[in-house]
Scaffold this active site. Structure first.
Site, PDB file in Angstrom:
ATOM      1  N   GLN A 259     -58.873  98.445 -51.909  1.00 28.73           N
ATOM      2  CA  GLN A 259     -59.282  97.982 -50.586  1.00 28.73           C
ATOM      3  C   GLN A 259     -59.043  96.479 -50.430  1.00 28.73           C
ATOM      4  OE1 GLN A 259     -60.101 100.159 -48.043  1.00 28.73           O
ATOM      5  NE2 GLN A 259     -59.342 101.445 -49.716  1.00 28.73           N
ATOM      6  N   HIS A 262     -55.781  95.202 -48.980  1.00 27.32           N
ATOM      7  CA  HIS A 262     -55.438  95.416 -47.571  1.00 27.32           C
ATOM      8  C   HIS A 262     -55.419  94.117 -46.777  1.00 27.32           C
ATOM      9  CE1 HIS A 262     -54.870  99.607 -46.603  1.00 27.32           C
ATOM     10  NE2 HIS A 262     -55.902  99.975 -47.320  1.00 27.32           N
ATOM     11  N   GLU A 327     -67.554 102.235 -45.188  1.00 34.15           N
ATOM     12  CA  GLU A 327     -66.439 103.044 -44.694  1.00 34.15           C
ATOM     13  C   GLU A 327     -66.040 104.079 -45.766  1.00 34.15           C
ATOM     14  OE1 GLU A 327     -62.851 100.801 -44.365  1.00 34.15           O
ATOM     15  OE2 GLU A 327     -61.830 102.315 -43.148  1.00 34.15           O
ATOM     16  N   HIS A 328     -65.805 103.584 -46.992  1.00 35.12           N
ATOM     17  CA  HIS A 328     -65.447 104.452 -48.123  1.00 35.12           C
ATOM     18  C   HIS A 328     -66.521 104.334 -49.184  1.00 35.12           C
ATOM     19  CE1 HIS A 328     -61.463 103.006 -46.525  1.00 35.12           C
ATOM     20  NE2 HIS A 328     -61.256 104.306 -46.493  1.00 35.12           N
ATOM     21  N   ASP A 361     -56.630 108.062 -48.602  1.00 35.62           N
ATOM     22  CA  ASP A 361     -55.764 107.326 -47.673  1.00 35.62           C
ATOM     23  C   ASP A 361     -54.509 108.101 -47.333  1.00 35.62           C
ATOM     24  OD1 ASP A 361     -57.351 105.126 -47.370  1.00 35.62           O
ATOM     25  OD2 ASP A 361     -56.429 103.997 -49.006  1.00 35.62           O
ATOM     26  N   HIS A 420     -80.915 117.955  -3.070  1.00 38.70           N
ATOM     27  CA  HIS A 420     -80.955 118.749  -4.300  1.00 38.70           C
ATOM     28  C   HIS A 420     -81.945 119.909  -4.131  1.00 38.70           C
ATOM     29  CE1 HIS A 420     -78.996 115.196  -6.004  1.00 38.70           C
ATOM     30  NE2 HIS A 420     -78.869 115.796  -7.176  1.00 38.70           N
TER      31      HIS A 420
END
Lengths: 436, 436
Positions: A259, A262, A327-328, A361, A420
């Site tokens: 990670q 990235h 996230e992971h 991934d 209504h």
């Protein structure tokens, strides 16, 4: 070196709080520029898109060359070596198989009052996928965005992928072909988002826009939200590994780096119940950083945002994980299912040491578009449902209306919505008249 | 009078296009003000909320009086007459029964490669519901927002409902009690949204904010999106009735008025295959407007945005309906299911003349929070899923990693993400070493 925290330290809460709230990304305020770009594309259509592409991507387009031709895609696909082609095909097949299980069921039932209720799902008619150019132009992202749309049954699927200075990644075009994309436009930035949202003479407006992008793309997606549907606004990637001492420190180290590499703003965290193991992992990270191709990026991320947290036990690890809402989440422990059951907030969980996050991934099957920046507290990874919508259905029998209508009339009257109430009353009066 | 269109007229396409793109709502640009309010609440918390409430709602609060006390809620609930209480209870029960069927299933399976894949759903920890004050303070909206959250299993549920000049609607408090709301704050506007998103000393931050509101609330929701989840940005209400000639024009007229009376920006449309029936409905609307309590609002909406469209046949009606993508679609035809099957884009469908849309607003069971402004093309009404999120799971056996890992490594390498590739390679190397 990353931060080393220990839950038994008196300063832990403060340090952990700082870690959670650290602003990892400078989001330049590009909103005013993006507003102008969107207005320009709405006003001048293709001409604006062409000018902006010339300015930002140094690329001369015409309406005719905005999209790749079938021949250009054929030629690019032919360039892809066999190993990459086979790998991409395997990934597409596995992602498709996983996502096909997400197709939702329609329902319809008649309740005791005689009301027939239910819902049904349908796909959006057209979706647009944004694929970033340059370094972050990932064919895997094309699969992860396009295949759920294809499985959902989206009628028309287009990709916008900028090609700065004309540079094209053939794998992106092959991925688009493998996942049922109809058209690939070589445009990017806020102008691509505007064109997909509002349409131009050449680019038909879509109903939903997904895919990652830079600050301009993110701001544009936020602005067109409502005119079209969008997926989440993605932030920098994150991983949390929870590992006990019975792990190879080097495996955990490369997982953390997967990670970190990235983005300098990415965050890699390790929680372990053994401080010495944490040190061993940190040492293994340093060793891997000596030779890693992207060591400048990965090293900066690890140094600035990485952390090794020592906990008393795995229950404490699960509790901290939920505060991070990663996230992971990789669970390298003896009984990962048991630990997973103690965790509530995570985008994706990778169970056991044989499941490196990188499998997710590319090839595992689940989607890699996942909620970042603690948004796993309230949102999910991309799925088939993101390209579908639900229509509810209701049918009252006269008897059902007689049973529930008076309550509706009462509530409408209490809300001062007379029409209504009258719309129910008119029918109840007919029922009370009895058969003629 | 509304517009009368006929698909056989040469000018139809132009007129229908204008109808679709008519800007019905003046959205004042309050974004700068809202940005200031949010920043103020983030910086000064309770103090800012109290000051803003004094300024906008002319109400003096302290941190202690921000929330209604249990005694205040008891007292308000005791004021509600029996008929309203019973109606609200029936509505709550029916809405709950419908939404319980939306609870999603977890899944887990092991594929041929030996990968165990799946997902699981969990509720958000805390949700905040915005309930407008003044005219649009609808207890039915409390039920429609809170019950799906309650069914989802949301741990903590709060309501923010402004009480301008201290005015309280007891039915709103009763609805909150019936739907499991923990706390009701008497604050509103952008300050309420900011407080729920970021938290103050008194108001705990939530993970998801839903509910309708004015331009300030809408702009604030758009701004906090990402920090928390939000539902849609709702626009003015809409109804499309498709009716054949075998209907009572007065029933259709009150159904059209039941949306028109919401708001001068609401839109009520009739499509019929019989021009004379359309004229009869328009006449019935005029007659009802003579005495309707909200005739000023309903009349303006009908005059400015209403339309009666005559079509050749019901297939043409279905095709036009999809271009409108109405929030509410009422099918008053002989075989409403057959016609519904030809329609793709609609928030909710009401089948047959015994199902006035108002039933869906209160008591049918389906949610009344529905996509407006053609967003039914890509979005759905509120549901239990809006208060849940999905975590994907993956577990590789060593054999599964051997089967799919090399493809992941190939793709990672092609994307120049070396650490991703190494995280797979390190494990494959161990497998290739064989048993030690």
């Amino acid at each position: 070196m990353p931060q080393f925290l220990d839950t038994t330290d008196p300063g832990f809460e403060t340090a952990f709080g700082a870690l959670l709230s650290a602003k990892r990304e400078d989001s330049p305020d590009v909103d005013a520029t993006v507003a102008e770009i969107i207005a320009d594309v709405r006003a001048r259509g293709d001409a604006a898109v062409i000018e902006l592409t010339q300015r930002f991507d140094r690329l001369e387009l015409t309406p005719e060359t905005m999209a790749f031709s079938a021949e250009e895609i054929d030629a690019a696909c032919a360039e892809v070596p066999h190993a990459e082609r086979a790998a991409l095909q395997m990934a597409a097949d596995r992602i498709r198989a996983y996502h096909e299980r997400q197709l939702p069921q329609d329902q319809s039932w008649t309740d005791a009052a005689g009301a027939t209720l239910g819902w049904r799902w349908s796909a959006v008619s057209a979706a647009g996928l944004y694929v970033p150019g340059g370094l972050a132009s990932y064919p895997s992202s094309v699969l992860m965005n396009a295949i759920p749309a294809q499985v959902a049954g989206v009628g028309k699927l287009v990709v916008c992928a900028p090609t700065p200075d004309g540079a094209v990644n053939p794998l992106v075009l092959l991925a688009a072909r493998l996942s049922g994309v109809d058209t690939v436009y070589r445009i990017g930035g806020a102008q691509a988002v505007a064109a997909m949202a509002y349409g131009t003479d050449t680019i038909a407006a879509v109903d939903k826009i997904t895919g990652p992008g830079n600050a301009f793309v993110a701001a544009a997606k936020r602005r067109v939200f409502g005119k079209v549907g969008i997926d989440m606004i993605a932030g920098p990637s994150e991983i949390l590994v929870i590992a006990d001492t019975d792990n190879d420190p080097d495996w955990v180290a490369v997982d953390l780096l997967s990670q970190a590499e990235h983005d300098e703003s990415a965050q890699s965290l390790l929680i372990t119940d053994d401080a010495a193991f944490g040190q061993a992992v940190a040492a293994a990270v340093e060793k891997r950083l000596e030779t890693l191709e992207r060591r400048a990026i990965a090293g900066a991320s690890w140094r600035d945002f990485g952390a090794v947290i020592t906990v008393r036990d795995l229950d404490e690890a699960a509790a901290l994980s939920d505060r991070i809402a990663p996230e992971h989440l990789e669970l390298c422990v003896a009984d990962p299912e048991a630990l997973a059951a103690k965790v509530t907030h995570a985008g994706a969980i990778f169970l056991g040491a044989w499941t490196p996050e990188a499998i997710g991934d590319y090839i595992g099957g689940p989607n890699h578009v996942l909620p970042t920046a603690r948004s796993a507290r309230f949102s999910s990874g991309l799925s088939v449902l993101d390209f579908m919508k639900r229509t509810t259905t209701a049918r009252m029998s006269p008897g059902a209306l007689k049973a529930v209508g008076p309550a509706a009339e009462t509530l409408a009257t209490s809300e001062s919505l007379e029409a209504h109430a009258l719309s129910v009353r008119a029918r109840l009066d007919r029922l009370n008249e009895g058969p003629k």
